[in-house]
Design an enzyme around this catalytic site. Structure first.
Site, short mmCIF file in Angstrom:
data_model
loop_
_atom_site.label_atom_id
_atom_site.label_comp_id
_atom_site.label_asym_id
_atom_site.label_seq_id
_atom_site.Cartn_x
_atom_site.Cartn_y
_atom_site.Cartn_z
N SER A 1 0.84 -1.20 0.00
CA SER A 1 0.00 0.00 0.00
C SER A 1 0.88 1.25 0.00
O SER A 1 1.68 1.45 -0.90
CB SER A 1 -0.95 -0.04 1.20
OG SER A 1 -2.01 0.87 1.04
N ASP B 1 -9.32 -6.27 -4.42
CA ASP B 1 -8.89 -5.06 -3.71
C ASP B 1 -9.87 -3.91 -3.95
O ASP B 1 -10.09 -3.49 -5.08
CB ASP B 1 -7.48 -4.66 -4.18
CG ASP B 1 -6.81 -3.64 -3.28
OD1 ASP B 1 -7.52 -2.88 -2.59
OD2 ASP B 1 -5.57 -3.61 -3.25
N HIS C 1 -7.35 -6.03 -0.19
CA HIS C 1 -6.18 -5.16 -0.07
C HIS C 1 -5.19 -5.65 0.98
O HIS C 1 -3.98 -5.47 0.83
CB HIS C 1 -6.64 -3.73 0.28
CG HIS C 1 -5.55 -2.72 0.27
ND1 HIS C 1 -4.86 -2.37 -0.87
CD2 HIS C 1 -5.01 -1.98 1.28
CE1 HIS C 1 -3.96 -1.45 -0.58
NE2 HIS C 1 -4.02 -1.20 0.72
#
Length: 351
Positions: free
Chosen positions: A150, A280, A308
């Site tokens: 991320s 995601d 995610h």
């Protein structure tokens, strides 16, 4: 008389057992946040991770580590995502080889690492602080493998573009910082917030248990069903940091940082692995094609039935993919890099 003494001994033994049980129950009911921190401490000990601090001038970094550099495979440096901590990697570390040298660092301002100002929270600022950390613990003495997820994936990608000679290879897990062909649910909501006149809460900065549950649903394809007390503990640990999280969030979605990986990915020359959850909802999986289009020799793996939070949802698979990738790079060093130049695109449904 003997029966009375035995009875007293049983009562005493029972009291010894009751006290820690009562302490546990009381902690769970009234201080769930502290109990969760204690649990992470216990998990780190079981995995053989030791928490250390590194100082560079007035700045200090907090990190956990296991093993020693110089083994058959490069050291691993793991960068967590926005508002997480080094402990988010615990499920993955559990499945890594015990002799693998692993370093998990708290990103700038997070958990035990120094909290300074906005200049350190932009992606470029974080890259420079991570480089400072790498030098402070001597990780730059030989090429290491960098993993980021991320926000940490954005930082890892820009780091690879900026300091390629320090790396043997890099893994980006659902990285931020790209121009995604398809908007995710989170990006769509973010656009609505930007266009709206009234101030609304940021989806990744919850202030209530309901907002926390919404965040978990956003980040996980199959969110864990947590007791309310555990949710309260998670929220209790986050709320004191919410102003900081908002400050970081505004930096990483600002003009200087939002597309940092997109702007720098063409400079990545080390072997690249990309792992993405197909479901995601924070950063759409279409970003994987963006990276593969710019860097056709990268290795891309899309995990079916995964959102995610790859480290939470598929830790065993993530650890295996990283370990296998490291093995391939080691093999390629003796075979003119043939393996590292292989283009793959896989879809996994196994755990």
């Amino acid at each position: 008389m003997m029966e009375l003494n035995v009875a007293k001994m049983i009562m005493l033994a029972g009291g010894v057992l009751v006290v820690p049980v009562l302490a546990f129950v009381t902690s769970f009911l009234f201080w769930p946040g502290a109990l969760l921190k204690a649990y992470n401490w216990y998990w780190r000990r079981r995995l053989g991770l030791v928490v250390r601090f590194s100082h560079s001038g007035n700045y200090h970094f907090c990190y956990s580590t296991r093993g020693a550099p110089g083994g058959a495979t490069p050291s691993l440096l793991l960068l967590h995502g926005f508002s997480a901590t080094k402990d988010m990697w615990l499920p993955v570390v559990k499945f890594l080889p015990r002799n693998q040298h692993v370093v998990c660092v708290d990103m700038p301002g997070h958990e035990g690492t120094s909290r300074t100002g906005p200049e350190d929270y932009s992606i470029r600022g974080q890259v420079e602080r991570i480089h400072q950390f790498v030098q402070s613990i001597g990780l730059d003495k030989r090429p290491f493998h960098l993993v980021g997820t991320s926000m940490g994936g954005n930082v890892a990608g820009v780091y690879a573009a900026t300091y390629p000679t320090h790396l043997s290879s890099v893994t980006l897990v659902c990285p931020a910082g790209l121009v995604y062909p398809t908007d995710s649910e989170f990006i769509s909501r973010l656009r609505e917030l930007e266009m709206g006149e009234k101030e609304e809460s940021i989806p990744l900065v919850p202030t209530t248990i309901q907002e926390l549950e919404d965040m978990l649903r956003l980040c996980c394809n199959t969110p864990p069903k947590l007791p309310r007390q555990v949710l309260s503990g998670l929220l209790a640990n986050r709320i004191p940091n919410n102003d900081f999280y908002k400050e970081v969030f505004m930096e990483i979605v600002g003009e200087k940082s939002r597309h940092s990986l997109q702007e720098n990915m063409h400079l990545i020359t080390v072997p690249l692995q990309v792992i993405w959850g197909k479901e995601d909802q924070v950063l759409d999986v279409s970003g994987a094609a963006v990276l593969q289009g710019a860097l056709p020799h990268c290795q891309v793996t899309v995990l079916d039935s995964c959102g995610h939070s790859v480290a939470l949802e598929r830790p065993r698979k993530a650890a295996k993919l990283i370990t296998d990738f490291l093995s391939e790079q080691a093999d390629s060093d003796g075979n003119v890099k043939k393996v590292s130049r292989r283009k793959t695109f896989e879809l996994y449904a196994d755990p």
